[in-house]
Design a protein around this motif. Structure first.
Motif, PDB file in Angstrom:
ATOM      1  N   TYR A  13       0.844  -1.193   0.000  1.00 33.17           N
ATOM      2  CA  TYR A  13       0.000   0.000   0.000  1.00 33.17           C
ATOM      3  C   TYR A  13       0.881   1.245   0.000  1.00 33.17           C
ATOM      4  O   TYR A  13       1.826   1.350   0.775  1.00 33.17           O
ATOM      5  CB  TYR A  13      -0.900   0.008   1.237  1.00 33.17           C
ATOM      6  CG  TYR A  13      -1.702   1.274   1.348  1.00 33.17           C
ATOM      7  CD1 TYR A  13      -2.768   1.515   0.496  1.00 33.17           C
ATOM      8  CD2 TYR A  13      -1.376   2.234   2.291  1.00 33.17           C
ATOM      9  CE1 TYR A  13      -3.500   2.683   0.588  1.00 33.17           C
ATOM     10  CE2 TYR A  13      -2.105   3.408   2.396  1.00 33.17           C
ATOM     11  CZ  TYR A  13      -3.167   3.623   1.546  1.00 33.17           C
ATOM     12  OH  TYR A  13      -3.878   4.795   1.632  1.00 33.17           O
ATOM     13  N   ALA A  15       0.366   5.164   0.514  1.00 32.43           N
ATOM     14  CA  ALA A  15      -0.573   6.219   0.898  1.00 32.43           C
ATOM     15  C   ALA A  15      -0.499   7.353  -0.123  1.00 32.43           C
ATOM     16  O   ALA A  15       0.590   7.662  -0.632  1.00 32.43           O
ATOM     17  CB  ALA A  15      -0.235   6.742   2.286  1.00 32.43           C
ATOM     18  N   PRO A  16      -1.641   7.951  -0.436  1.00 33.59           N
ATOM     19  CA  PRO A  16      -1.644   9.041  -1.421  1.00 33.59           C
ATOM     20  C   PRO A  16      -1.049  10.312  -0.831  1.00 33.59           C
ATOM     21  O   PRO A  16      -1.725  11.083  -0.166  1.00 33.59           O
ATOM     22  CB  PRO A  16      -3.126   9.220  -1.764  1.00 33.59           C
ATOM     23  CG  PRO A  16      -3.854   8.687  -0.580  1.00 33.59           C
ATOM     24  CD  PRO A  16      -2.979   7.632   0.020  1.00 33.59           C
ATOM     25  N   ARG A  20       0.188  13.477  -5.212  1.00 26.28           N
ATOM     26  CA  ARG A  20       0.096  12.200  -5.929  1.00 26.28           C
ATOM     27  C   ARG A  20      -1.305  11.969  -6.445  1.00 26.28           C
ATOM     28  O   ARG A  20      -2.280  12.360  -5.818  1.00 26.28           O
ATOM     29  CB  ARG A  20       0.460  11.034  -5.005  1.00 26.28           C
ATOM     30  CG  ARG A  20       1.940  10.784  -4.962  1.00 26.28           C
ATOM     31  CD  ARG A  20       2.344   9.404  -4.503  1.00 26.28           C
ATOM     32  NE  ARG A  20       1.534   8.331  -5.054  1.00 26.28           N
ATOM     33  CZ  ARG A  20       1.059   7.327  -4.335  1.00 26.28           C
ATOM     34  NH1 ARG A  20       1.293   7.248  -3.055  1.00 26.28           N
ATOM     35  NH2 ARG A  20       0.349   6.387  -4.897  1.00 26.28           N
ATOM     36  N   ILE A  22      -4.571   9.877  -6.996  1.00 20.65           N
ATOM     37  CA  ILE A  22      -5.286   8.883  -6.201  1.00 20.65           C
ATOM     38  C   ILE A  22      -6.103   8.037  -7.173  1.00 20.65           C
ATOM     39  O   ILE A  22      -7.062   8.521  -7.773  1.00 20.65           O
ATOM     40  CB  ILE A  22      -6.211   9.560  -5.171  1.00 20.65           C
ATOM     41  CG1 ILE A  22      -5.402  10.471  -4.253  1.00 20.65           C
ATOM     42  CG2 ILE A  22      -6.989   8.508  -4.386  1.00 20.65           C
ATOM     43  CD1 ILE A  22      -6.235  11.406  -3.418  1.00 20.65           C
ATOM     44  N   ASP A  23      -5.697   6.794  -7.356  1.00 20.83           N
ATOM     45  CA  ASP A  23      -6.398   5.882  -8.267  1.00 20.83           C
ATOM     46  C   ASP A  23      -7.521   5.184  -7.517  1.00 20.83           C
ATOM     47  O   ASP A  23      -7.302   4.634  -6.436  1.00 20.83           O
ATOM     48  CB  ASP A  23      -5.446   4.826  -8.828  1.00 20.83           C
ATOM     49  CG  ASP A  23      -4.463   5.410  -9.816  1.00 20.83           C
ATOM     50  OD1 ASP A  23      -4.912   6.117 -10.740  1.00 20.83           O
ATOM     51  OD2 ASP A  23      -3.253   5.162  -9.677  1.00 20.83           O
ATOM     52  N   ILE A  24      -8.716   5.222  -8.115  1.00 20.72           N
ATOM     53  CA  ILE A  24      -9.878   4.550  -7.537  1.00 20.72           C
ATOM     54  C   ILE A  24     -10.520   3.695  -8.626  1.00 20.72           C
ATOM     55  O   ILE A  24     -10.777   4.181  -9.730  1.00 20.72           O
ATOM     56  CB  ILE A  24     -10.912   5.558  -7.001  1.00 20.72           C
ATOM     57  CG1 ILE A  24     -10.286   6.454  -5.931  1.00 20.72           C
ATOM     58  CG2 ILE A  24     -12.140   4.831  -6.465  1.00 20.72           C
ATOM     59  CD1 ILE A  24     -11.187   7.575  -5.459  1.00 20.72           C
ATOM     60  N   LEU A  51      -8.420  18.240  -3.972  1.00 20.78           N
ATOM     61  CA  LEU A  51      -8.317  16.794  -3.809  1.00 20.78           C
ATOM     62  C   LEU A  51      -8.965  16.079  -5.003  1.00 20.78           C
ATOM     63  O   LEU A  51      -8.414  15.130  -5.546  1.00 20.78           O
ATOM     64  CB  LEU A  51      -8.982  16.366  -2.506  1.00 20.78           C
ATOM     65  CG  LEU A  51      -8.935  14.886  -2.156  1.00 20.78           C
ATOM     66  CD1 LEU A  51      -7.492  14.388  -2.084  1.00 20.78           C
ATOM     67  CD2 LEU A  51      -9.639  14.652  -0.832  1.00 20.78           C
ATOM     68  N   ARG A  54      -6.993  15.404  -8.112  1.00 20.90           N
ATOM     69  CA  ARG A  54      -5.962  14.359  -8.058  1.00 20.90           C
ATOM     70  C   ARG A  54      -6.533  12.964  -8.281  1.00 20.90           C
ATOM     71  O   ARG A  54      -5.788  12.002  -8.389  1.00 20.90           O
ATOM     72  CB  ARG A  54      -5.267  14.406  -6.703  1.00 20.90           C
ATOM     73  CG  ARG A  54      -4.478  15.685  -6.498  1.00 20.90           C
ATOM     74  CD  ARG A  54      -3.928  15.820  -5.108  1.00 20.90           C
ATOM     75  NE  ARG A  54      -3.381  14.594  -4.565  1.00 20.90           N
ATOM     76  CZ  ARG A  54      -3.356  14.306  -3.265  1.00 20.90           C
ATOM     77  NH1 ARG A  54      -3.855  15.132  -2.385  1.00 20.90           N
ATOM     78  NH2 ARG A  54      -2.841  13.179  -2.851  1.00 20.90           N
ATOM     79  N   VAL A  55      -7.862  12.843  -8.339  1.00 19.36           N
ATOM     80  CA  VAL A  55      -8.510  11.542  -8.461  1.00 19.36           C
ATOM     81  C   VAL A  55      -8.527  11.071  -9.914  1.00 19.36           C
ATOM     82  O   VAL A  55      -8.904  11.821 -10.814  1.00 19.36           O
ATOM     83  CB  VAL A  55      -9.951  11.589  -7.904  1.00 19.36           C
ATOM     84  CG1 VAL A  55     -10.703  10.303  -8.207  1.00 19.36           C
ATOM     85  CG2 VAL A  55      -9.935  11.859  -6.404  1.00 19.36           C
TER      86      VAL A  55
END
Length: 73
Positions: A13, A15-16, A20, A22-24, A51, A54-55
């Motif tokens: 893991y 952490a974001p 960075r 954030i991959d979902i 935020l 960044r996703v």
């Protein structure tokens, strides 16, 4: 579960951190996809703009919900 997804369990893991991406990845069966198609867009859109920018999101949805989910984003 698909083998390619199961293999990810061996990845450490990360952490974001600040700045960075954030991959979902969102997927589920037909009932899950229907629920996620309603809940996930609202959750993502409720994030603060810094935020949210960044996703990087990949979401599976039912074909009959595709246009509606895409429009919500």
């Amino acid at each position: 579960m698909r083998e390619s997804v199961a293999k990810l369990r061996d990845q450490p893991y990360r952490a974001p951190g600040e700045g960075r991406v954030i991959d979902i990845v969102v997927f589920g069966g037909s009932q899950g996809a229907a629920s996620f198609g309603q809940v996930v867009p609202e959750a993502i859109l409720s994030l603060p703009p810094a935020l949210r920018s960044r996703v990087r999101l990949v979401q599976q949805c039912r074909s009959e919900d595709f246009d509606k989910v895409r429009q919500r984003y």
